[in-house]
Scaffold this motif. Structure first.
Motif, PDB file in Angstrom:
ATOM      1  N   VAL A  65     -47.742  -0.594  -2.976  1.00 40.19           N
ATOM      2  CA  VAL A  65     -47.971  -1.098  -4.338  1.00 40.19           C
ATOM      3  C   VAL A  65     -49.461  -1.369  -4.559  1.00 40.19           C
ATOM      4  O   VAL A  65     -50.062  -0.896  -5.535  1.00 40.19           O
ATOM      5  CB  VAL A  65     -47.142  -2.388  -4.582  1.00 40.19           C
ATOM      6  CG1 VAL A  65     -47.545  -3.048  -5.890  1.00 40.19           C
ATOM      7  CG2 VAL A  65     -45.664  -2.063  -4.590  1.00 40.19           C
ATOM      8  N   LEU A  66     -50.068  -2.104  -3.616  1.00 37.67           N
ATOM      9  CA  LEU A  66     -51.497  -2.423  -3.750  1.00 37.67           C
ATOM     10  C   LEU A  66     -52.346  -1.161  -3.669  1.00 37.67           C
ATOM     11  O   LEU A  66     -53.291  -0.974  -4.435  1.00 37.67           O
ATOM     12  CB  LEU A  66     -51.925  -3.398  -2.642  1.00 37.67           C
ATOM     13  CG  LEU A  66     -51.504  -4.855  -2.804  1.00 37.67           C
ATOM     14  CD1 LEU A  66     -51.904  -5.645  -1.564  1.00 37.67           C
ATOM     15  CD2 LEU A  66     -52.163  -5.461  -4.032  1.00 37.67           C
ATOM     16  N   GLY A  67     -51.993  -0.289  -2.723  1.00 38.63           N
ATOM     17  CA  GLY A  67     -52.779   0.938  -2.516  1.00 38.63           C
ATOM     18  C   GLY A  67     -52.748   1.848  -3.722  1.00 38.63           C
ATOM     19  O   GLY A  67     -53.797   2.319  -4.189  1.00 38.63           O
ATOM     20  N   VAL A  68     -51.552   2.077  -4.269  1.00 36.93           N
ATOM     21  CA  VAL A  68     -51.426   2.966  -5.429  1.00 36.93           C
ATOM     22  C   VAL A  68     -52.115   2.341  -6.645  1.00 36.93           C
ATOM     23  O   VAL A  68     -52.867   3.018  -7.360  1.00 36.93           O
ATOM     24  CB  VAL A  68     -49.932   3.277  -5.715  1.00 36.93           C
ATOM     25  CG1 VAL A  68     -49.780   4.000  -7.052  1.00 36.93           C
ATOM     26  CG2 VAL A  68     -49.358   4.121  -4.591  1.00 36.93           C
ATOM     27  N   ALA A  69     -51.879   1.058  -6.843  1.00 31.00           N
ATOM     28  CA  ALA A  69     -52.487   0.390  -8.002  1.00 31.00           C
ATOM     29  C   ALA A  69     -54.016   0.461  -7.935  1.00 31.00           C
ATOM     30  O   ALA A  69     -54.687   0.827  -8.908  1.00 31.00           O
ATOM     31  CB  ALA A  69     -52.022  -1.065  -8.069  1.00 31.00           C
ATOM     32  N   VAL A 114     -55.260   4.266  -8.244  1.00 29.69           N
ATOM     33  CA  VAL A 114     -55.218   4.773  -9.619  1.00 29.69           C
ATOM     34  C   VAL A 114     -56.326   4.122 -10.445  1.00 29.69           C
ATOM     35  O   VAL A 114     -57.039   4.790 -11.211  1.00 29.69           O
ATOM     36  CB  VAL A 114     -53.822   4.523 -10.241  1.00 29.69           C
ATOM     37  CG1 VAL A 114     -53.828   4.856 -11.730  1.00 29.69           C
ATOM     38  CG2 VAL A 114     -52.774   5.349  -9.521  1.00 29.69           C
ATOM     39  N   ALA A 115     -56.479   2.812 -10.268  1.00 26.40           N
ATOM     40  CA  ALA A 115     -57.525   2.105 -11.022  1.00 26.40           C
ATOM     41  C   ALA A 115     -58.914   2.625 -10.644  1.00 26.40           C
ATOM     42  O   ALA A 115     -59.759   2.835 -11.519  1.00 26.40           O
ATOM     43  CB  ALA A 115     -57.434   0.603 -10.749  1.00 26.40           C
ATOM     44  N   ALA A 122     -55.583   3.442  -1.016  1.00 24.79           N
ATOM     45  CA  ALA A 122     -56.242   3.458  -2.330  1.00 24.79           C
ATOM     46  C   ALA A 122     -57.379   4.478  -2.356  1.00 24.79           C
ATOM     47  O   ALA A 122     -57.489   5.274  -3.289  1.00 24.79           O
ATOM     48  CB  ALA A 122     -56.772   2.060  -2.649  1.00 24.79           C
ATOM     49  N   ARG A 123     -58.202   4.468  -1.349  1.00 22.93           N
ATOM     50  CA  ARG A 123     -59.362   5.365  -1.345  1.00 22.93           C
ATOM     51  C   ARG A 123     -58.950   6.826  -1.188  1.00 22.93           C
ATOM     52  O   ARG A 123     -59.522   7.714  -1.816  1.00 22.93           O
ATOM     53  CB  ARG A 123     -60.328   4.954  -0.236  1.00 22.93           C
ATOM     54  CG  ARG A 123     -61.113   3.725  -0.647  1.00 22.93           C
ATOM     55  CD  ARG A 123     -62.049   3.263   0.393  1.00 22.93           C
ATOM     56  NE  ARG A 123     -62.900   2.203  -0.148  1.00 22.93           N
ATOM     57  CZ  ARG A 123     -63.680   1.454   0.598  1.00 22.93           C
ATOM     58  NH1 ARG A 123     -63.723   1.638   1.898  1.00 22.93           N
ATOM     59  NH2 ARG A 123     -64.430   0.525   0.052  1.00 22.93           N
ATOM     60  N   LEU A 124     -57.948   7.048  -0.339  1.00 18.37           N
ATOM     61  CA  LEU A 124     -57.448   8.422  -0.181  1.00 18.37           C
ATOM     62  C   LEU A 124     -56.886   8.939  -1.492  1.00 18.37           C
ATOM     63  O   LEU A 124     -57.167  10.066  -1.917  1.00 18.37           O
ATOM     64  CB  LEU A 124     -56.339   8.440   0.874  1.00 18.37           C
ATOM     65  CG  LEU A 124     -56.741   8.739   2.318  1.00 18.37           C
ATOM     66  CD1 LEU A 124     -55.533   8.599   3.218  1.00 18.37           C
ATOM     67  CD2 LEU A 124     -57.286  10.157   2.423  1.00 18.37           C
ATOM     68  N   LEU A 125     -56.089   8.095  -2.135  1.00 12.13           N
ATOM     69  CA  LEU A 125     -55.452   8.486  -3.388  1.00 12.13           C
ATOM     70  C   LEU A 125     -56.510   8.716  -4.472  1.00 12.13           C
ATOM     71  O   LEU A 125     -56.464   9.715  -5.208  1.00 12.13           O
ATOM     72  CB  LEU A 125     -54.466   7.394  -3.835  1.00 12.13           C
ATOM     73  CG  LEU A 125     -53.647   7.680  -5.081  1.00 12.13           C
ATOM     74  CD1 LEU A 125     -52.745   8.894  -4.872  1.00 12.13           C
ATOM     75  CD2 LEU A 125     -52.784   6.470  -5.456  1.00 12.13           C
ATOM     76  N   ILE A 173     -51.408  14.173 -12.336  1.00 16.57           N
ATOM     77  CA  ILE A 173     -52.431  13.919 -11.302  1.00 16.57           C
ATOM     78  C   ILE A 173     -51.845  13.188 -10.088  1.00 16.57           C
ATOM     79  O   ILE A 173     -51.997  13.638  -8.952  1.00 16.57           O
ATOM     80  CB  ILE A 173     -53.625  13.118 -11.885  1.00 16.57           C
ATOM     81  CG1 ILE A 173     -54.281  13.925 -13.001  1.00 16.57           C
ATOM     82  CG2 ILE A 173     -54.635  12.803 -10.794  1.00 16.57           C
ATOM     83  CD1 ILE A 173     -55.438  13.249 -13.684  1.00 16.57           C
ATOM     84  N   VAL A 174     -51.153  12.081 -10.334  1.00 17.28           N
ATOM     85  CA  VAL A 174     -50.639  11.284  -9.198  1.00 17.28           C
ATOM     86  C   VAL A 174     -49.683  12.099  -8.319  1.00 17.28           C
ATOM     87  O   VAL A 174     -49.872  12.153  -7.102  1.00 17.28           O
ATOM     88  CB  VAL A 174     -50.002   9.959  -9.698  1.00 17.28           C
ATOM     89  CG1 VAL A 174     -49.274   9.247  -8.557  1.00 17.28           C
ATOM     90  CG2 VAL A 174     -51.073   9.052 -10.276  1.00 17.28           C
TER      91      VAL A 174
END
Lengths: 317, 517
Positions: free
Chosen positions: A111-115, A118-119, A197-200, A231-232
């Motif tokens: 949840v934290l990573g995706v949020a 994306v941000a 997060a960074r990978l995404l 994109i996601v």
């Protein structure tokens, strides 16, 4: 896909067999044995020898390995040398705590990573991306044994709003079980989420330049729709692989989190087994951890293969 | 084309929902204090929550070992207790009498004691308990004393008699450190299936490595005791987690807390700290290894130990600087002996030069499971380096360290403790690996040492002080076992808890304990 699955499965079994030899050898090479611990610090050499004989530790190491692996294949995990209880029931007592923690930490990581990812990838405000970047660096630099202590100090000792640790089964007191999960799962998720997060974010920036995205923009599709619909889904591949690896690491990290938060899980059981040289228990737990890591990696690879046909044909993602 | 994936769930409502949920979890549920139902009105609490640093080791319940200290005086009883002045007080035994030649000891037992199974306790159980300790695999230290009796027999309905080939007044120590087990269920004790004794609490449930519960024994032979219906014992191996659990109100009492943490809590005034009889924390020297076989090198080490600094900085006064392994009030021990070696680097350097050992590399290994000892090792390392040694720190895990203690094959120096010294010199010299004369961890085996140890072991009460003094002088001169401080086992508790005692076996006795909110 079936051939690909079989190939991966065979490889996994081979790795597991090699791991069993390595685990057995490493534990037996370490100084001390269960007899030393069971005999106590003031034991005479005769007492230690008598216990060693009682446990069968005076037999050759290869003989002990064959005996152990034979026992495993026949479905018997054996009894713990020091706790004197069946290893299966010891694992059953503890697995709930570790699974709770790992699942909660994984969900929180996701949840934290995706949020954050994306941000980071979509925000047009420099102040937002920079702040998120700093926060990600900070979270990445905080190992669970540091963030755990800080969280306990603030929430359990100073404000007294959450328990400092312990484990309650989800089925017994769901509310209390969840409260006891909050701090350890945050501590475990903090260093993992920024990696996802960074990978995404990096992958999303790359995908955003692809022709099909530009086409969608040209056709007038909304920004949010393009992000979440196009994109996601096309950017999560590397993040899924990383999450697979991270789950293995989270299981490993449970050892530290369980110690800091006094949770009785498989991690703390493993530490206890290694410290008391309870070979049988430690061997089974280590093999279990390796199996879990192999399994999660296998599932991640199969997911990628299912998403991307090029992988199962013989290439890589 | 829909621009919004979930129109009903806006970012604002999601944020609000998350905050509400978080608030509910954090504040609404509050802290779980359900196990302490006192209500804050001075009423007695019926459940005591205790933290311990290690899990049970039920296969060695008769052994003097930290793991089982919460069980040895709750589920089990001893025949008698040893007081701080060295005298004995009755427990399951009501009286004991030596023959005039001190070769026979008659012990009279209580006749109103029952095991938790309902079976009556009697002389056969004393013999069974002694025999269980004497089994080759038991590792019970009491065996070192019990084996010196030539016989132990039932001589009446409530009487046992021990016989000896030569007088051995120290024999009673064995029964002041030996839990009386139930021979009929003892085989089921190691797995926790049946842990049966005669003590004030019965063994409830056990989740290995995590927690165990004790329940009030309604048929306890001391009427009206104990006070608690339940004792919940939680195993917390991490010292920081233990500290947090106590400070956050999850525990009422902690046994065996790291001394520096106990000292901090004592200073805060929010908790009470009770300490046990003192035990020996020492720097051992492997006298087989060169140049540690040279007494001048060993004396140089003794002079390089800054005991006062260790006492004040590491233990914050909860351990007293001392040079002798016995408590400072033990019979025959003088203040001169306690302060025999001052921190004197000039003397240490001079002795090292005389021995031609300046710059010698030695390994120093602290016991890893005790953070206080690890901290003390840094001060020891500094002193030794200043004296002219080249110190290499040795790191071992707990099992490896215990192996070296048993085998006596440390490559140089090590720091650990001898808890058995709480029972007095005689028992320690017969049972503790670092002090026994025939073989010891320091490999210090000399006819003089053997003779002086024998003199203490065989001494009658009136001759014990002189024998102990002579032995202590010799040990100080030879400096193979360099005591740093006399440590204590702290019991840290909330202010309302009273009646907790720690006996000379360092076992926690909760028979008279009560807790008021």
């Amino acid at each position: 896909m079936i051939r690909y699955t079989l190939r991966r499965l065979t490889g996994a079994i081979g790795v597991l067999l090699i791991a069993s030899v390595a685990v057995f050898a490493l534990l037996h090479l370490a100084p001390g044995d269960p007899a030393t611990v069971l005999a106590g610090p003031d034991a005479t050499p005769q007492t230690v020898a008598a216990i060693r004989h009682q446990l069968g530790l005076d037999q050759s190491v290869p003989h002990q390995y064959v005996s152990w692996i034979g026992q495993l294949f026949s479905g018997h995990l054996g009894d713990s040398y020091t706790i004197h209880q069946p290893i299966g029931s010891l694992i059953a007592q503890r697995v709930g705590s570790t699974l709770q923690l790992t699942v909660a930490a994984t969900v929180l990581t996701l949840v934290l990573g995706v949020a954050m990812g994306v941000a980071l990838a979509t925000s047009r405000r420099r102040v937002v991306t920079q702040t998120l970047d700093y926060l990600a660096t900070l979270a990445l630099a905080l190992p669970p044994f540091v963030s755990g202590v800080i969280l306990i100090f603030l929430f359990a000792v100073v404000w007294k709003v959450l328990p400092s640790g312990g484990y309650v089964a989800l089925g017994q007191q769901p509310g209390e079980a969840l409260r006891r999960l909050i701090l350890p799962s945050i501590a475990m998720a903090l260093p993992s989420a920024p990696v996802i997060a960074r990978l995404l974010a990096a992958e999303m920036r790359r995908v955003a330049q692809q022709e099909f995205v530009l086409t969608a923009i040209a056709k007038g599709a909304g920004r949010r729709w393009i992000t979440w619909r196009h994109i996601v889904p096309n950017s999560v591949g590397p993040a899924i692989i990383e999450l697979g690896i991270r789950i293995g690491q989270l299981l490993g990290g449970a050892i530290i989190a369980e110690a800091i938060f006094a949770r009785a899980g498989l991690g703390s059981l493993l530490v206890q087994a290694v410290e008391s040289r309870d070979y049988r228990l430690a061997q089974v737990l280590l093999l279990l951890a390796i199996s879990a890591a192999i399994l999660t990696q296998l599932v991640a690879e199969l997911c990628i293969a299912a998403i991307d046909p090029r992988v199962r044909v013989g290439g890589t993602a | 084309m829909n621009d919004n994936l979930s129109p009903a769930l806006t970012r604002r409502s999601m944020l609000g929902g998350t905050l509400a949920l978080g608030g509910f979890l954090l504040v609404g549920c509050g802290t779980d204090n359900s196990s302490s139902p006192g209500g804050g009105n001075g009423s007695p609490v019926k459940t005591l929550r205790v933290g311990v640093t290690g899990d049970l080791l039920l296969s060695s319940i008769q052994r003097f070992q930290a793991n089982n200290q919460m069980l040895r005086r709750t589920v089990y009883d001893y025949l008698l207790d040893k007081s701080d002045d060295g005298s004995y007080t009755p427990s399951l035994a009501t009286a004991w009498k030596w023959s005039s030649d001190q070769k026979s000891l008659v012990i009279t037992l209580r006749d109103d004691v029952k095991y938790h199974t309902g079976r009556a306790f009697g002389p056969d159980d004393v013999i069974a308990s002694a025999n269980a300790a004497l089994v080759a695999t038991s590792g019970a230290q009491a065996a070192g004393l019990l084996k010196l009796a030539s016989g132990l027999k039932k001589t009446g309905d409530n009487e046992v008699t021990a016989t000896f080939d030569k007088p051995f007044p120290g024999y009673l120590d064995a029964f002041a450190m030996l839990p009386i087990i139930d021979s009929q269920t003892y085989a089921d004790a190691p797995s926790g299936k049946q842990v049966i004794g005669t003590g004030p609490y019965t063994f409830g449930s056990w989740t290995a490595g995590s927690k165990y519960t004790l329940k009030r024994n309604p048929s306890y032979w001391q009427s009206g005791k104990p006070a608690f219906d339940t004792i919940e014992v939680t195993v917390i191996t991490d010292s920081q987690a233990m500290l947090s659990a106590l400070q956050s109100g999850q525990l009422d009492m902690v046994d065996g807390m790291v001394l520096r943490d106990a000292a901090t809590l004592k200073k805060s005034g929010k908790f009470t700290v009770q300490t046990s009889a003192t035990y020996d924390i020492y720097v051992g020297v492997n006298t087989k290894v060169k140049p540690l076989d040279d007494v001048r090198v060993r004396q140089a080490i003794a002079y390089a130990l800054d005991r006062d600094r260790i006492s004040s900085q590491v233990y914050s006064g909860l351990a007293a600087a001392s040079c002798v392994p016995w408590p400072s009030n033990a019979p025959g021990v003088t203040q001169e002996q306690v302060k025999h070696y001052s921190y004197d680097l000039a003397k240490a350097k001079s002795l090292l030069q005389q021995a031609g050992a300046v710059g010698t590399e030695i390994e120093l290994a602290p016991i890893p499971s005790d953070p206080s000892v690890v901290a003390a090792s840094q001060i020891v390392q500094y002193g030794l380096t200043q004296a002219g040694f080249k110190v290499k720190m040795g790191t071992y895990d707990s099992a490896a360290f215990a192996t070296h203690v048993q085998a006596g094959d440390f490559p140089g120096l090590w720091i650990t403790n001898v808890a058995l010294t709480t029972m007095g010199a005689t028992t320690a010299l017969l049972t503790a690996n670092p002090l026994t004369s025939a073989k010891n961890t320091e490999n210090f085996v000399t006819p003089e040492y053997a003779s002086l140890v024998s003199a203490v072991v065989d001494a009658t009460t009136d001759k014990l002080p002189a024998a102990t003094a002579a032995l202590t002088d010799y040990m100080l001169e030879q400096a193979f076992h360099n005591t740093l401080v006399q440590g204590q086992t702290p019991v840290v508790a909330v202010p309302g808890l009273s009646g907790v005692t720690v006996d000379r076996t360092l076992a926690v006795n909760l028979t008279n304990a009560t807790l008021k909110e």
